[in-house]
Design an enzyme around this catalytic site. Structure first.
Site, PDB file in Angstrom:
ATOM      1  N   ASP A  85    -109.876 -16.515  60.739  1.00 17.43           N
ATOM      2  CA  ASP A  85    -111.070 -17.576  59.722  1.00 17.43           C
ATOM      3  C   ASP A  85    -110.307 -17.087  57.500  1.00 17.43           C
ATOM      4  O   ASP A  85    -109.775 -16.239  57.979  1.00 17.43           O
ATOM      5  CB  ASP A  85    -112.543 -16.576  59.685  1.00 17.43           C
ATOM      6  CG  ASP A  85    -113.398 -17.561  60.422  1.00 17.43           C
ATOM      7  OD1 ASP A  85    -112.891 -17.967  61.598  1.00 17.43           O
ATOM      8  OD2 ASP A  85    -114.166 -17.132  61.747  1.00 17.43           O
ATOM      9  N   LYS A  86    -110.898 -18.371  57.006  1.00 12.81           N
ATOM     10  CA  LYS A  86    -110.018 -18.545  56.275  1.00 12.81           C
ATOM     11  C   LYS A  86    -111.151 -17.406  55.627  1.00 12.81           C
ATOM     12  O   LYS A  86    -109.425 -16.608  54.814  1.00 12.81           O
ATOM     13  CB  LYS A  86    -111.007 -19.818  55.550  1.00 12.81           C
ATOM     14  CG  LYS A  86    -110.433 -19.545  54.142  1.00 12.81           C
ATOM     15  CD  LYS A  86    -111.638 -20.569  54.075  1.00 12.81           C
ATOM     16  CE  LYS A  86    -111.550 -20.802  51.749  1.00 12.81           C
ATOM     17  NZ  LYS A  86    -112.640 -21.841  51.007  1.00 12.81           N
TER      18      LYS A  86
END
Length: 361
Positions: A170-171
């Site tokens: 994920d970011k």
């Protein structure tokens, strides 16, 4: 959308802990990527076979995966793979991001490279960096940074799907990722993820004091029908979602929160985040899964202020991909990498250490 695009849009498997969807889901809206109208002489035919005839460069498995995810519609309604197409049916492929035809450009973005050779590189991704271009994040991603780093390598084309990222996180998750420089390396590394022979360990700070020092979480993962921005856990017998297993081990207890190590047996979207929430221990400051609320502790204003300061120190879910191991695609040598916790998580744990010491005093 070209036939090559659909091959990339619908992968045969998801080989990560948390596919980076930050910016890929605009409030659950779906966007049309492909449309075809069955002609008047159309014989009854399963929709997966029908689309396979029209999208020559994808696979039936990928089309079936799209149908299972609710992305294949007929006459504006989602259908299963066994739906039989009849004359004049309007068959569409809808995805959770707009169509965007864009060439990946090299951008001079700093990279923390842990290891590199002719076949691959291992990168320590900082929190906040989107891994791959997507809706709302077409530039400034890890892929753009890698394109810059390898811009002088004539064998590496950032727009060639046969090279590049093997998996994603994920970011707002920090930690290790492996990138393939050659098609052979990507194929062999991808198979290791698919066959679950890679070694991945994550550190996470979760809300609550876990009852056991270690445990196993099993539960299928699929998109939450009530909130498309979230994933949810379903009983394995339900037939909904993909099989997922996470193992956890307590590293340190702080009373109101616990530092755990998570080992992935499978790799599904948001797996650690949704599995930990499922057992009542969301990740600390995980906004998407409710961890950005004060879920444990006292009602005092002092404690409230302490937690808000903690959120400010680590303004994202407290999750770090700390170790990564795999067999080198060319030499066959086992390779293992470990990276220190990201600075914001180090500062967060130091603050909790100080808090606990103050209570003991």
């Amino acid at each position: 959308m070209t036939q090559a695009d659909i091959s990339e849009e619908l992968p045969d498997y998801i080989d990560t802990d948390d596919m980076d969807e930050e910016g890929g889901d605009e409030g659950g809206q779906l966007y049309e990527h492909y449309r075809v109208v069955a002609d008047k002489g159309q014989q009854l035919l399963r929709v997966d076979k029908f689309l396979l005839d029209h999208l020559k460069d994808t696979s039936r498995n990928r089309i079936q995966a799209a149908a299972k995810a609710g992305f294949i519609h007929v006459n504006d309604k989602p259908v299963k793979s066994n739906y039989r197409v009849k004359p004049f049916d309007v068959v569409t492929l809808l995805l959770d991001r707009p169509r965007y035809e864009n060439k990946i450009e090299a951008e001079n973005i700093p990279l923390d490279i842990v290891y590199e050779d002719s076949e691959l590189l291992v990168v320590n991704k900082p929190a906040g960096l989107v891994v791959h271009p997507g809706c709302g994040n077409y530039t400034g991603t890890l892929v753009n940074a890698i394109a810059w780093h390898l811009k002088d390598d004539p064998k590496y084309d950032p727009n060639d799907p046969s090279v590049g990222l093997v998996h994603r996180i994920d970011k707002d998750t920090s930690g290790l990722l492996v990138v393939a420089k050659t098609p052979d390396a990507k194929t062999k590394l991808g198979l290791q993820f698919f066959n679950k022979t890679t070694r991945r360990r994550y550190n996470a700070l979760v809300w609550g004091n876990l009852a056991d020092d270690e445990g196993r979480i099993e539960g299928n993962i699929a998109r939450n029908p009530r909130d498309r921005m979230q994933m949810a856990v379903f009983d394995p017998s339900s037939g909904i979602g993909k099989h997922a297993v996470t193992h956890y081990k307590v590293l340190k207890r702080y009373g109101y929160v616990t530092l755990v190590e998570c080992v992935l047996e499978t790799g599904r979207t948001h797996q650690i985040r949704v599995h930990m929430k499922h057992i009542g221990h969301p990740l600390f400051n995980d906004e998407r899964y409710g961890g950005d609320q004060i879920l444990r502790g006292t009602q005092s204003s002092t404690y409230n202020s302490f937690i808000r300061n903690c959120f400010a120190i680590c303004p994202r879910q407290a999750l770090h991909a700390r170790t990564l191991g795999f067999k080198h695609p060319k030499t066959g040598k086992e390779m293992d990498f470990t990276t220190d916790l990201a600075a914001d998580m180090v500062a967060l744990l130091a603050k909790w250490d100080k808090y606990i010491e103050g209570i003991k005093a």
